[in-house]
Design an enzyme around this catalytic site. Structure first.
Site, short mmCIF file in Angstrom:
data_model
loop_
_atom_site.label_atom_id
_atom_site.label_comp_id
_atom_site.label_asym_id
_atom_site.label_seq_id
_atom_site.Cartn_x
_atom_site.Cartn_y
_atom_site.Cartn_z
N SER A 91 -63.48 -72.81 21.49
CA SER A 91 -64.90 -72.66 21.16
C SER A 91 -65.81 -73.80 21.63
CB SER A 91 -65.06 -72.51 19.64
OG SER A 91 -64.25 -71.46 19.16
N PRO A 125 -56.98 -79.55 19.52
CA PRO A 125 -57.11 -78.48 18.51
C PRO A 125 -57.49 -77.15 19.17
CG PRO A 125 -58.24 -80.48 17.80
CD PRO A 125 -57.83 -80.70 19.23
N MET A 126 -56.86 -76.10 18.70
CA MET A 126 -57.10 -74.79 19.29
C MET A 126 -58.56 -74.37 19.17
SD MET A 126 -55.91 -72.35 21.04
CE MET A 126 -54.22 -72.90 21.00
N CYS A 127 -59.19 -74.72 18.06
CA CYS A 127 -60.60 -74.37 17.88
C CYS A 127 -61.47 -75.04 18.94
CB CYS A 127 -61.08 -74.77 16.49
SG CYS A 127 -60.38 -73.77 15.17
N THR A 128 -61.13 -76.29 19.28
CA THR A 128 -61.87 -77.01 20.31
C THR A 128 -61.68 -76.36 21.67
OG1 THR A 128 -61.68 -79.09 19.10
CG2 THR A 128 -62.17 -79.24 21.46
#
Length: 453
Positions: A220, A214-217
């Protein structure tokens, strides 16, 4: 200045094509029902038939040799890579003096020098650099790639060349696609007749799903070494452009890998993550898979045989998938892969997806990348609103990714999407935009029930 790759005309000697004539100038129990033995089939192979070989690596070298010795003379080969020392143990058209040169050019020179009358034309390009007019030139395309993404893009290109009249496929627009793949001691060969038989997208489940995070993972909350490497590859490289504006990451360039490695180490140290190595970095960037010369030889022979059968119509082609395995003993098996009624590539139908209005855009992105029948790599999602196209998320351009990243945490309702909304999704796995129709569900509270028709 034009480059001469040694395509010469020295004439045929007596008996040169006797081995081919045995198949083309006499009948037999396994011939194609429409086949009539004659000398014309051989002349078509020698003078007219135009073949494109995609990839000049382990499979590509074998394919070029097999096709040239089978009577095909108008051969083009396209490959974006240069020769590395590690290629020399199995890519037999290359020598130590060739290291650093384009694979396509060296392979063409070798075949043209070694086999009289054969004319191999090289293209040192990505397949995506060529347009529809280029691919329309060929009677058949045979693929020896190590990239599922490239296969899917080429599959999409051939689908885009099809013409339909009153819903009927015009078979004159069909370019047969023969695909080979190897991994260690396993391999497969398949025959795809675009619009008629199962295509790459119809059988995507047969390929191992790509690993996506996931891009958020990645951006961030990295937890794994791979998260750090992917962050540098996807976000930091296009933003910093360390080797100049517009220079794309080359997994075969040691300087590029070294830069990714050092930056990944630095990011990993910020989050107390261990395990970053140069080898892991190269493996993540290149999606490295093992290669065995004997497996390449077997699969290339199978693919070249199918090219010969289709070009000459002398025998029935493979129907349509061959599996090869020599891990323990020798095992082969053929079966007919079936077309998927609602295939995103060859069905000509928009894809239906269902989500609750409370679902976040990140969940739609995860579905597009993780669903076994889609397996997109870096989808860009666009919606049509008030007659205008609105980019909801795009990650291939750093500035747009940064601007649209907040949308990933918003719900579909907050983004102004409505039931029946049409979403256009672009991805590097296809040259065409894939259309999805979004339907809101009312009886599910999570996206575990999200599904595609």
């Amino acid at each position: 200045m034009a480059v001469d790759f040694g395509c010469g005309d020295t004439g045929d000697w007596e008996g040169r094509w006797n081995h081919v004539k045995k198949f083309l100038e006499r009948s037999g129990p396994f011939i194609h029902p429409a086949f009539e033995p004659s000398n014309e089939s051989l002349q078509f192979l020698l003078e007219t038939c135009k073949i494109l070989v995609v990839g000049a690596g382990g499979l590509g070298c074998e394919l070029l040799k097999n096709l040239a010795l089978s009577g095909f003379r108008q051969i083009h080969v396209i490959d974006m890579d240069t020769i590395d020392v590690s290629n020399l143990n199995r890519q037999f058209l290359f020598r130590p003096k060739d290291v650093g040169r384009p694979k396509a050019e060296v392979a063409a020179e070798f075949i043209n020098t070694r086999i009289p009358d054969c004319c191999v034309t090289p293209h040192f390009n990505k397949i995506q650099d060529k347009d529809e007019s280029f691919y329309r030139e060929f009677h058949l395309i045979v693929c020896g790639l190590d990239s599922i993404i490239a296969r899917r893009w080429l599959n999409g290109m051939l689908m885009s060349l099809l013409n339909y009249e009153d819903g009927e496929l015009q078979q004159s627009t069909v370019i047969p696609f023969i695909d080979g793949g190897t991994e260690g001691f396993k391999g497969n060969a398949r025959v795809i007749l675009p619009g008629m038989t199962a295509c790459v997208e119809c059988t995507l489940e047969l390929y191992p799903p790509q690993i996506n995070f996931p891009m958020c993972t990645i951006a961030s909350m990295p937890r794994l070494p791979e998260h750090c490497i992917e962050y540098v590859r996807i976000l930091q490289w296009p933003k910093e452009q360390p080797f100049g504006e517009g220079v794309e990451l080359d997994g075969d360039d040691p300087e590029h890998i070294q830069w990714i490695y050092k930056e990944s180490l630095e990011r990993a140290s910020q989050f107390n993550i261990r395990g970053i190595t140069y080898r892991l970095t190269q493996g993540v960037v290149k999606r490295i898979i093992p290669a065995v010369a004997s497996t390449n030889a077997v699969i290339a022979a199978a693919c070249a045989t199918e090219v010969f059968k289709i070009a000459s119509s002398c025998y029935m082609p493979l129907n349509n998938y061959l599996v090869f395995n020599d891990v323990d003993g020798l095992y082969t098996y053929t079966f007919e892969a079936e077309r998927k009624d609602k295939c995103p590539a060859c069905s000509q139908l928009p894809q239906n997806i269902e989500f609750p209005s409370s679902a976040k855009l990140q969940e739609v992105l995860d579905y597009l990348t993780n669903d076994i029948s889609l397996q997109m790599k870096s989808p860009a999602i666009t919606a049509t609103q008030d007659g205008k196209n609105k980019t909801l998320y795009l990650q291939t351009v750093a500035s747009i990714e940064e601007r649209t990243r907040p949308n990933l945490c918003k719900t579909l309702q907050e983004l102004g999407l409505v039931d029946g909304q049409e979403l256009a999704v672009a991805d590097i796995t296809t040259p065409q935009t894939v259309l999805f129709k979004l339907h809101f569900t009312t009886n599910c509270t999570d996206t575990g029930d999200a599904m595609k028709d």
